[in-house]
Design a protein around this motif. Structure first.
Motif, PDB file in Angstrom:
ATOM      1  N   PRO A  19       0.837  -1.201   0.000  1.00 15.06           N
ATOM      2  CA  PRO A  19       0.000   0.000   0.000  1.00 15.06           C
ATOM      3  C   PRO A  19       0.871   1.249   0.000  1.00 15.06           C
ATOM      4  O   PRO A  19       2.055   1.198   0.375  1.00 15.06           O
ATOM      5  CB  PRO A  19      -0.813  -0.126   1.299  1.00 15.06           C
ATOM      6  N   ALA A  20       0.300   2.360  -0.417  1.00 15.11           N
ATOM      7  CA  ALA A  20       1.077   3.595  -0.549  1.00 15.11           C
ATOM      8  C   ALA A  20       0.278   4.780  -0.032  1.00 15.11           C
ATOM      9  O   ALA A  20      -0.953   4.791  -0.061  1.00 15.11           O
ATOM     10  CB  ALA A  20       1.468   3.838  -2.001  1.00 15.11           C
ATOM     11  N   LEU A  21       1.014   5.784   0.424  1.00 16.24           N
ATOM     12  CA  LEU A  21       0.430   7.038   0.878  1.00 16.24           C
ATOM     13  C   LEU A  21       1.080   8.201   0.141  1.00 16.24           C
ATOM     14  O   LEU A  21       2.311   8.294   0.086  1.00 16.24           O
ATOM     15  CB  LEU A  21       0.660   7.237   2.379  1.00 16.24           C
ATOM     16  N   PHE A  22       0.260   9.065  -0.416  1.00 17.60           N
ATOM     17  CA  PHE A  22       0.726  10.363  -0.900  1.00 17.60           C
ATOM     18  C   PHE A  22       0.698  11.321   0.279  1.00 17.60           C
ATOM     19  O   PHE A  22      -0.314  11.425   0.976  1.00 17.60           O
ATOM     20  CB  PHE A  22      -0.181  10.893  -2.008  1.00 17.60           C
ATOM     21  N   TYR A  23       1.803  12.039   0.481  1.00 15.79           N
ATOM     22  CA  TYR A  23       1.846  13.087   1.495  1.00 15.79           C
ATOM     23  C   TYR A  23       2.038  14.425   0.800  1.00 15.79           C
ATOM     24  O   TYR A  23       3.002  14.622   0.056  1.00 15.79           O
ATOM     25  CB  TYR A  23       2.980  12.869   2.497  1.00 15.79           C
ATOM     26  N   GLY A  63      -3.677   5.765  -0.145  1.00 20.80           N
ATOM     27  CA  GLY A  63      -4.282   6.819   0.654  1.00 20.80           C
ATOM     28  C   GLY A  63      -3.560   8.135   0.453  1.00 20.80           C
ATOM     29  O   GLY A  63      -2.559   8.221  -0.267  1.00 20.80           O
ATOM     30  N   ILE A  64      -4.073   9.165   1.116  1.00 17.22           N
ATOM     31  CA  ILE A  64      -3.478  10.499   0.975  1.00 17.22           C
ATOM     32  C   ILE A  64      -3.592  11.236   2.300  1.00 17.22           C
ATOM     33  O   ILE A  64      -4.587  11.107   3.019  1.00 17.22           O
ATOM     34  CB  ILE A  64      -4.171  11.276  -0.166  1.00 17.22           C
ATOM     35  N   PHE A  65      -2.530  11.973   2.654  1.00 14.35           N
ATOM     36  CA  PHE A  65      -2.567  12.838   3.824  1.00 14.35           C
ATOM     37  C   PHE A  65      -1.664  14.021   3.582  1.00 14.35           C
ATOM     38  O   PHE A  65      -0.967  14.098   2.569  1.00 14.35           O
ATOM     39  CB  PHE A  65      -2.239  12.078   5.119  1.00 14.35           C
ATOM     40  N   GLY A  66      -1.729  15.015   4.487  1.00 13.72           N
ATOM     41  CA  GLY A  66      -0.939  16.212   4.258  1.00 13.72           C
ATOM     42  C   GLY A  66      -1.013  17.150   5.436  1.00 13.72           C
ATOM     43  O   GLY A  66      -1.709  16.898   6.429  1.00 13.72           O
ATOM     44  N   HIS A  67      -0.309  18.267   5.297  1.00 14.92           N
ATOM     45  CA  HIS A  67      -0.149  19.240   6.384  1.00 14.92           C
ATOM     46  C   HIS A  67      -0.478  20.636   5.879  1.00 14.92           C
ATOM     47  O   HIS A  67       0.030  21.054   4.832  1.00 14.92           O
ATOM     48  CB  HIS A  67       1.291  19.190   6.901  1.00 14.92           C
ATOM     49  N   LYS A 101     -12.644  14.536  -4.176  1.00 11.09           N
ATOM     50  CA  LYS A 101     -12.851  14.613  -5.621  1.00 11.09           C
ATOM     51  C   LYS A 101     -12.565  13.293  -6.319  1.00 11.09           C
ATOM     52  O   LYS A 101     -13.167  12.986  -7.354  1.00 11.09           O
ATOM     53  CB  LYS A 101     -11.948  15.694  -6.223  1.00 11.09           C
ATOM     54  N   TYR A 102     -11.625  12.512  -5.762  1.00 11.93           N
ATOM     55  CA  TYR A 102     -11.168  11.296  -6.442  1.00 11.93           C
ATOM     56  C   TYR A 102     -11.191  10.097  -5.492  1.00 11.93           C
ATOM     57  O   TYR A 102     -10.171   9.450  -5.261  1.00 11.93           O
ATOM     58  CB  TYR A 102      -9.756  11.506  -6.997  1.00 11.93           C
ATOM     59  N   PRO A 103     -12.357   9.759  -4.959  1.00 10.88           N
ATOM     60  CA  PRO A 103     -12.413   8.616  -4.031  1.00 10.88           C
ATOM     61  C   PRO A 103     -12.079   7.289  -4.700  1.00 10.88           C
ATOM     62  O   PRO A 103     -11.736   6.323  -4.014  1.00 10.88           O
ATOM     63  CB  PRO A 103     -13.861   8.646  -3.525  1.00 10.88           C
ATOM     64  N   GLU A 104     -12.174   7.249  -6.035  1.00 12.99           N
ATOM     65  CA  GLU A 104     -11.772   6.029  -6.734  1.00 12.99           C
ATOM     66  C   GLU A 104     -10.257   5.833  -6.716  1.00 12.99           C
ATOM     67  O   GLU A 104      -9.768   4.715  -6.937  1.00 12.99           O
ATOM     68  CB  GLU A 104     -12.280   6.062  -8.181  1.00 12.99           C
ATOM     69  N   LYS A 105      -9.507   6.898  -6.436  1.00 11.32           N
ATOM     70  CA  LYS A 105      -8.049   6.805  -6.389  1.00 11.32           C
ATOM     71  C   LYS A 105      -7.518   6.685  -4.963  1.00 11.32           C
ATOM     72  O   LYS A 105      -6.492   6.039  -4.730  1.00 11.32           O
ATOM     73  CB  LYS A 105      -7.425   8.037  -7.055  1.00 11.32           C
ATOM     74  N   PHE A 106      -8.185   7.340  -4.012  1.00 13.46           N
ATOM     75  CA  PHE A 106      -7.686   7.399  -2.638  1.00 13.46           C
ATOM     76  C   PHE A 106      -8.699   6.751  -1.692  1.00 13.46           C
ATOM     77  O   PHE A 106      -9.843   7.186  -1.594  1.00 13.46           O
ATOM     78  CB  PHE A 106      -7.421   8.848  -2.229  1.00 13.46           C
ATOM     79  N   LYS A 107      -8.261   5.711  -1.010  1.00 11.33           N
ATOM     80  CA  LYS A 107      -9.150   4.928  -0.154  1.00 11.33           C
ATOM     81  C   LYS A 107      -9.121   5.371   1.304  1.00 11.33           C
ATOM     82  O   LYS A 107      -9.909   4.877   2.112  1.00 11.33           O
ATOM     83  CB  LYS A 107      -8.774   3.438  -0.246  1.00 11.33           C
ATOM     84  N   SER A 108      -8.217   6.263   1.653  1.00  6.73           N
ATOM     85  CA  SER A 108      -8.130   6.759   3.029  1.00  6.73           C
ATOM     86  C   SER A 108      -7.570   8.169   2.994  1.00  6.73           C
ATOM     87  O   SER A 108      -6.854   8.551   2.059  1.00  6.73           O
ATOM     88  CB  SER A 108      -7.245   5.850   3.889  1.00  6.73           C
ATOM     89  N   VAL A 109      -7.891   8.952   4.048  1.00  2.00           N
ATOM     90  CA  VAL A 109      -7.442  10.350   4.072  1.00  2.00           C
ATOM     91  C   VAL A 109      -7.283  10.803   5.513  1.00  2.00           C
ATOM     92  O   VAL A 109      -8.066  10.455   6.393  1.00  2.00           O
ATOM     93  CB  VAL A 109      -8.425  11.265   3.306  1.00  2.00           C
ATOM     94  N   SER A 110      -6.234  11.586   5.750  1.00  2.00           N
ATOM     95  CA  SER A 110      -6.022  12.212   7.058  1.00  2.00           C
ATOM     96  C   SER A 110      -5.259  13.510   6.838  1.00  2.00           C
ATOM     97  O   SER A 110      -4.782  13.790   5.735  1.00  2.00           O
ATOM     98  CB  SER A 110      -5.256  11.283   8.008  1.00  2.00           C
TER      99      SER A 110
END
Length: 278
Positions: A45-49, A142-146, A159-168
């Protein structure tokens, strides 16, 4: 794609790559942490920050201290730059507009529109590149950020729930159409039509899209020097209205910086690991 830096970290590798972006129309860099499981060829699994104002592709990798737990959990961490950069790329008159301040949207106004296409860069170009080049499980991202990047994480997730399955998010700009940072960025990048602004406002988006995620995690410090710009209560109200589960944790004594992020980054990685489990 050119590898320009590679450092061993907790039996994985922290890398920096450079490539010519068709959306940004300039060379750009991104960071990626590959845990040992990925180096062994296992799909992870991967996370975009998404980082905040003035940051680069290296900021999170250097300051957040996330690699130790990412190694244990087998999480790939992807860290794009915060804007296009270089000669010929428009610069702002202050630190909160222009280079280092792309706001993860597609600009429509001059002089920004030519290069500042950060939304398409993230969700189309970089997303496709990393899923093709690395052993990323395409259904577990998933995706998260600051701060500015927290705004980006929340808005792109809805906007893109088909791409990102989790968010924080850490201290996100929750309602940019209702704060000075957003007024400045959106009027420059998008023009004066405030209806267009709402398409990039997390509080407005959750009201429009409804409940899309099992949970959202937000951490916010009460001693945050930018608290008045962030409006977590407005986002909480919007989530409550549409029954979107939200875990909003507010902490006494913590400010807006990376000591705050270091203190809670493990919780975010564990949150995403649970959300991204098949």
């Amino acid at each position: 794609m050119e590898l320009i830096q590679n450092n061993r970290s907790f039996e994985g590798e922290q890398r920096i790559y450079r490539f010519d972006s068709r959306y940004l129309k300039t060379p750009t860099k991104f960071g990626i942490y590959l845990p040992p499981q990925a180096l062994e060829g296992h799909s992870c699994p991967a996370l975009f920050y998404l980082a905040g104002l003035t940051c680069t592709e290296e900021t999170f990798a250097i300051k957040a201290h996330a690699q130790r737990l990412a190694s244990q959990l087998g999480l790939i961490l992807i860290t794009p730059d915060t804007s296009p950069r270089g000669e010929g790329v428009a610069e702002g008159d202050n630190w909160d507009i222009g280079q280092g301040a792309g706001f993860y949207i597609n600009a429509t106004q001059e002089p920004w529109a030519e290069h500042y296409q950060m939304e398409s860069f993230i969700v189309d170009e970089l997303y496709a590149l990393v899923t093709e080049e690395f052993v990323i499980h395409s259904g577990r991202i998933g995706i998260f950020g600051h701060s500015m990047g927290g705004h980006g994480a929340l808005t792109l997730a809805f906007k893109y729930p088909e791409k990102f399955k989790s968010v924080s998010a850490f201290a996100p700009i929750c309602a940019p159409s209702q704060c000075p940072w957003g007024d400045k960025a959106f009027s420059n990048y998008l023009g004066e039509n405030r209806e267009e602004w709402l398409k990039h406002d997390a509080t407005a988006l959750v009201q429009e899209k409804g409940a899309l995620f099992n949970d959202i995690l937000i951490d916010q410090g009460f001693s945050d020097q930018f608290y008045s710009q962030l409006n977590p209560a407005l986002f909480q109200q919007a989530c409550d209205t549409v029954n979107q589960p939200l875990t909003l944790r507010e902490h006494q004594g913590y400010d807006h910086g990376y000591y705050f992020i270091q203190s809670f980054v493990d919780d975010h990685l564990q949150f995403h690991a649970v959300q991204l489990n098949p």
